[in-house]
Write a protein that holds these residues in place. Sequence first.
Motif, PDB file in Angstrom:
ATOM      1  N   PHE A 289       6.494   7.065   6.451  1.00 42.74           N
ATOM      2  CA  PHE A 289       6.612   8.172   5.510  1.00 42.74           C
ATOM      3  C   PHE A 289       8.023   8.323   4.960  1.00 42.74           C
ATOM      4  O   PHE A 289       9.011   8.027   5.649  1.00 42.74           O
ATOM      5  CB  PHE A 289       6.237   9.487   6.200  1.00 42.74           C
ATOM      6  CG  PHE A 289       4.774   9.690   6.421  1.00 42.74           C
ATOM      7  CD1 PHE A 289       4.164   9.245   7.579  1.00 42.74           C
ATOM      8  CD2 PHE A 289       3.994  10.346   5.467  1.00 42.74           C
ATOM      9  CE1 PHE A 289       2.804   9.434   7.791  1.00 42.74           C
ATOM     10  CE2 PHE A 289       2.640  10.551   5.668  1.00 42.74           C
ATOM     11  CZ  PHE A 289       2.049  10.082   6.828  1.00 42.74           C
TER      12      PHE A 289
ATOM     13  N   GLU B  33      -4.550   6.589  -2.462  1.00 42.67           N
ATOM     14  CA  GLU B  33      -3.874   5.379  -2.006  1.00 42.67           C
ATOM     15  C   GLU B  33      -3.915   4.336  -3.108  1.00 42.67           C
ATOM     16  O   GLU B  33      -4.937   4.162  -3.780  1.00 42.67           O
ATOM     17  CB  GLU B  33      -4.547   4.809  -0.758  1.00 42.67           C
ATOM     18  CG  GLU B  33      -3.843   3.552  -0.235  1.00 42.67           C
ATOM     19  CD  GLU B  33      -4.765   2.627   0.537  1.00 42.67           C
ATOM     20  OE1 GLU B  33      -5.958   2.937   0.683  1.00 42.67           O
ATOM     21  OE2 GLU B  33      -4.276   1.581   0.976  1.00 42.67           O
TER      22      GLU B  33
ATOM     23  N   SER C 204       0.417   5.486  -0.071  1.00 41.41           N
ATOM     24  CA  SER C 204      -0.483   6.639   0.011  1.00 41.41           C
ATOM     25  C   SER C 204       0.302   7.906  -0.242  1.00 41.41           C
ATOM     26  O   SER C 204       1.488   7.983   0.071  1.00 41.41           O
ATOM     27  CB  SER C 204      -1.128   6.720   1.408  1.00 41.41           C
ATOM     28  OG  SER C 204      -1.823   5.539   1.720  1.00 41.41           O
TER      29      SER C 204
ATOM     30  N   SER D 185      -0.511  -2.725   6.633  1.00 42.67           N
ATOM     31  CA  SER D 185      -1.864  -3.062   7.079  1.00 42.67           C
ATOM     32  C   SER D 185      -2.748  -1.830   7.016  1.00 42.67           C
ATOM     33  O   SER D 185      -2.317  -0.749   6.631  1.00 42.67           O
ATOM     34  CB  SER D 185      -1.816  -3.580   8.513  1.00 42.67           C
ATOM     35  OG  SER D 185      -1.369  -2.560   9.375  1.00 42.67           O
ATOM     36  N   TYR D 186      -4.002  -2.003   7.436  1.00 38.98           N
ATOM     37  CA  TYR D 186      -4.968  -0.915   7.382  1.00 38.98           C
ATOM     38  C   TYR D 186      -5.131  -0.198   8.713  1.00 38.98           C
ATOM     39  O   TYR D 186      -6.126   0.446   8.954  1.00 38.98           O
ATOM     40  CB  TYR D 186      -6.346  -1.457   6.998  1.00 38.98           C
ATOM     41  CG  TYR D 186      -6.444  -1.958   5.589  1.00 38.98           C
ATOM     42  CD1 TYR D 186      -6.834  -3.262   5.347  1.00 38.98           C
ATOM     43  CD2 TYR D 186      -6.155  -1.143   4.518  1.00 38.98           C
ATOM     44  CE1 TYR D 186      -6.941  -3.738   4.061  1.00 38.98           C
ATOM     45  CE2 TYR D 186      -6.261  -1.610   3.229  1.00 38.98           C
ATOM     46  CZ  TYR D 186      -6.648  -2.916   3.001  1.00 38.98           C
ATOM     47  OH  TYR D 186      -6.750  -3.389   1.726  1.00 38.98           O
ATOM     48  N   THR D 187      -4.188  -0.334   9.589  1.00 38.70           N
ATOM     49  CA  THR D 187      -4.402   0.176  10.936  1.00 38.70           C
ATOM     50  C   THR D 187      -3.804   1.543  11.183  1.00 38.70           C
ATOM     51  O   THR D 187      -3.689   1.973  12.312  1.00 38.70           O
ATOM     52  CB  THR D 187      -3.831  -0.813  11.962  1.00 38.70           C
ATOM     53  OG1 THR D 187      -2.454  -1.035  11.635  1.00 38.70           O
ATOM     54  CG2 THR D 187      -4.590  -2.119  11.935  1.00 38.70           C
ATOM     55  N   GLY D 188      -3.438   2.233  10.143  1.00 40.69           N
ATOM     56  CA  GLY D 188      -2.933   3.593  10.318  1.00 40.69           C
ATOM     57  C   GLY D 188      -1.452   3.689  10.556  1.00 40.69           C
ATOM     58  O   GLY D 188      -0.919   4.778  10.741  1.00 40.69           O
ATOM     59  N   GLU D 189      -0.761   2.558  10.552  1.00 40.50           N
ATOM     60  CA  GLU D 189       0.685   2.594  10.769  1.00 40.50           C
ATOM     61  C   GLU D 189       1.371   2.869   9.442  1.00 40.50           C
ATOM     62  O   GLU D 189       1.599   1.970   8.640  1.00 40.50           O
ATOM     63  CB  GLU D 189       1.158   1.259  11.341  1.00 40.50           C
ATOM     64  CG  GLU D 189       0.585   0.960  12.707  1.00 40.50           C
ATOM     65  CD  GLU D 189       1.048  -0.377  13.246  1.00 40.50           C
ATOM     66  OE1 GLU D 189       0.294  -1.356  13.095  1.00 40.50           O
ATOM     67  OE2 GLU D 189       2.155  -0.431  13.793  1.00 40.50           O
ATOM     68  N   LEU D 190       1.643   4.118   9.247  1.00 39.59           N
ATOM     69  CA  LEU D 190       2.256   4.553   7.993  1.00 39.59           C
ATOM     70  C   LEU D 190       3.739   4.837   8.185  1.00 39.59           C
ATOM     71  O   LEU D 190       4.158   5.324   9.232  1.00 39.59           O
ATOM     72  CB  LEU D 190       1.575   5.829   7.493  1.00 39.59           C
ATOM     73  CG  LEU D 190       0.091   5.739   7.142  1.00 39.59           C
ATOM     74  CD1 LEU D 190      -0.432   7.107   6.724  1.00 39.59           C
ATOM     75  CD2 LEU D 190      -0.136   4.723   6.052  1.00 39.59           C
TER      76      LEU D 190
ATOM     77  N   SER E 279       0.836  -1.191   0.000  1.00 41.01           N
ATOM     78  CA  SER E 279       0.000   0.000   0.000  1.00 41.01           C
ATOM     79  C   SER E 279       0.873   1.244   0.000  1.00 41.01           C
ATOM     80  O   SER E 279       1.796   1.371   0.804  1.00 41.01           O
ATOM     81  CB  SER E 279      -0.908   0.007   1.239  1.00 41.01           C
ATOM     82  OG  SER E 279      -1.576   1.239   1.348  1.00 41.01           O
TER      83      SER E 279
ATOM     84  N   SER F  52       2.567   1.193   3.759  1.00 43.78           N
ATOM     85  CA  SER F  52       2.071   0.471   4.918  1.00 43.78           C
ATOM     86  C   SER F  52       1.841  -0.983   4.574  1.00 43.78           C
ATOM     87  O   SER F  52       1.694  -1.347   3.398  1.00 43.78           O
ATOM     88  CB  SER F  52       0.780   1.101   5.442  1.00 43.78           C
ATOM     89  OG  SER F  52      -0.239   0.994   4.484  1.00 43.78           O
TER      90      SER F  52
END
Lengths: 113, 112
Positions: free
Chosen positions: B103, B48, B33, B96-101, B31, B94
């Motif tokens: 950068f 994304e 974004s 997963s979808y848990t907001g752990e990005l 993923s 990332s």
Amino acid sequence: QKEVEQDPGPLSVPEGAIVSLNCTYSNSAFQYFMWYRQYSRKGPELLMYTYSSGNKEDGRFTAQVDKSSKYISLFIRDSQPSDSATYLCAMLNYGGSQGNLIFGKGTKLSVKP
Amino acid sequence: KAGVTQTPRYLIKTRGQQVTLSCSPISGHRSVSWYQQTPGQGLQFLFEYFSETQRNKGNFPGRFSGRQFSNSRSEMNVSTLELGDSALYLCASSFSYTGELFFGEGSRLTVL
């Protein structure tokens, strides 16, 4: 009302102080709560991550989530000049994708030696 | 493990031109974004990509577009640049979808 509100500061404290950074939010569906730290001219880095309510501690950093008040906090103990950065809160609802991740505008922190 | 790499780091363009920014995610992250960061608006989600497909799009005009390649590398393009497009453009990858990005350091675009 914005989904996530964060006081932009700037916040200036002396070295060794306890720092409290806060965000409020309006969407009760948020389940994942994060704090990112961004140094000048750098990208944000994930500092703390919490799922649902409660506290999480990592060294000098403590993240708190109060879902009943829709309020999250980041505490920094024994603050150091190296903590000087912009701190962004971020929130995501369960099952949401990255497009649903909402960031606060950030609080700029300066820790003076 | 190498982090997220963005190129170029700095660029200056004039109104009406177009720009292409590149992002190489962390190995294994599918993923990618893109975000625009300005002092006034903060971090705003652009789009994304996951497995070469655009999965989400933010509220930006059609001048902003992107794509992802089979190796997960991503590019974003802004056509017909406007002064208001001056910003730091951040790419994040990332797992997963848990907001752990994770950068990158960003591409700072100045439009004159």
